[in-house]
Scaffold this active site. Structure first.
Site, PDB file in Angstrom:
ATOM      1  N   GLU A  92     -19.749  -7.789 -13.443  1.00  0.00           N
ATOM      2  CA  GLU A  92     -20.467  -7.035 -14.463  1.00  0.00           C
ATOM      3  C   GLU A  92     -20.195  -5.549 -14.265  1.00  0.00           C
ATOM      4  O   GLU A  92     -19.892  -5.100 -13.149  1.00  0.00           O
ATOM      5  CB  GLU A  92     -21.969  -7.312 -14.405  1.00  0.00           C
ATOM      6  CG  GLU A  92     -22.671  -6.812 -13.155  1.00  0.00           C
ATOM      7  CD  GLU A  92     -24.174  -7.022 -13.207  1.00  0.00           C
ATOM      8  OE1 GLU A  92     -24.788  -6.702 -14.242  1.00  0.00           O
ATOM      9  OE2 GLU A  92     -24.724  -7.508 -12.195  1.00  0.00           O
ATOM     10  N   ASP A 195     -18.685  -2.133   4.785  1.00  0.00           N
ATOM     11  CA  ASP A 195     -17.935  -0.912   4.440  1.00  0.00           C
ATOM     12  C   ASP A 195     -18.917   0.058   3.782  1.00  0.00           C
ATOM     13  O   ASP A 195     -18.709   0.524   2.665  1.00  0.00           O
ATOM     14  CB  ASP A 195     -16.770  -1.255   3.510  1.00  0.00           C
ATOM     15  CG  ASP A 195     -15.759  -0.122   3.385  1.00  0.00           C
ATOM     16  OD1 ASP A 195     -15.859   0.855   4.160  1.00  0.00           O
ATOM     17  OD2 ASP A 195     -14.875  -0.201   2.512  1.00  0.00           O
TER      18      ASP A 195
END
Length: 287
Positions: A92, A195
């Protein structure tokens, strides 16, 4: 776009027609696009299928894993596959919003909740990627062993083979990872973003944090916090909120640099430059 449209429609369970794709900036590792479809805007990442055949399959799984915790918001993954020599991931499209007054407190609290999700071993059943670098996740019951064998050793070896570090730095690394059991206290594995730097979050349409580009694994939660401190972009309220909700083990301040070695080695391999000195400074301070 035919294969992409078919995969997207099949995997999402909706008939989706792509009207056009707009290339957008910000893709250091991947090509990134905003897709205009009959069902609204979607986000597309693409890379070379020969070099990184399973990159987005692993990221898809990572997004699903984070989403299942109902803590931090992530873009919903819709489809992954191959098209024209490329691998792709469609999610999305996250619209940017205005920051809520309690944004940082909420962000820190939700990260702490995510970190409470645990499993028996550090790692994952399969490898994945951080950037375009392979991230090994062989399970171990010890964080120190996991960090040495799956994080520091592989990247140190690759950096030496590429001649971006010298033998002296390799020796310093070897000395460090032998001492890791004395540096890190015992703690249960935490689900990590993997990360967690300022380039991988945004203010969502609801005014709260949305994170993306994960390199998910179960590890020591100090890794996410140390990476967040590495490149700036996080308010002190974020760290205070986290520490209030889920205090770090004593001595965490002295372990920040050790935890930062992994993301710094990643950046050294990806971008070179000043990251060599950052790695050297941490090793010199330890040795």
């Amino acid at each position: 776009m035919g294969e992409l449209t078919s995969a997207l429609s099949c995997q999402s369970g909706m008939k989706i027609h792509i009207n056009y794709a707009e290339k957008i900036p910000g893709g250091d590792i991947n090509e990134v696009f905003k897709l205009n479809t009959d069902n609204g805007l979607l986000f597309l990442k693409m890379n070379d299928a020969h070099n990184y055949p399973d990159m987005f399959e692993r990221e898809f799984m990572g997004l699903e894993t984070l989403s299942a915790t109902n803590t931090l918001s992530v873009p919903r993954p819709l489809a992954t596959g191959r098209s024209g020599g490329k691998v792709f991931l469609v999610t999305e499209f996250m619209e940017k919003g205005r920051i809520n007054p309690d944004f940082w407190e909420n962000f820190g609290a939700n990260l702490s909740r995510m970190h409470r999700h645990t499993q028996q071993h550090f790692g994952l059943p399969q490898a994945n990627y951080i950037g375009n670098i392979k991230q090994y996740n062989t399970p171990y019951s010890s964080w120190s062993v996991f960090y040495a064998f799956n994080r520091l050793q592989p990247l140190t070896r690759e950096a030496y083979d590429r001649q971006v570090i010298d033998k002296q730095m390799v020796t310093q690394m070897e000395t460090l990872w032998r001492h890791l059991p004395q540096i890190f206290p015992d703690e249960q594995p935490s689900l990590l973003h993997g990360d967690f730097w300022s380039g991988n979050y945004m203010v969502g349409s609801d005014g709260r944090a949305c994170v993306y580009d994960p390199a998910v694994y179960y590890g020591n939660r100090e890794m996410d916090l140390a990476t967040a401190r590495l490149f700036g972009g996080f308010d002190t309220r974020f760290f205070f909120s986290y520490q209030t909700m889920y205090p770090l083990a004593e001595g965490w301040q002295q372990r920040i640099g050790i935890c930062q070695l992994y993301p710094l080695l990643v950046h050294l391999l990806l971008f070179g430059g000043s990251y060599y000195n950052s790695v050297k400074d941490i090793l010199d301070n330890f040795n």
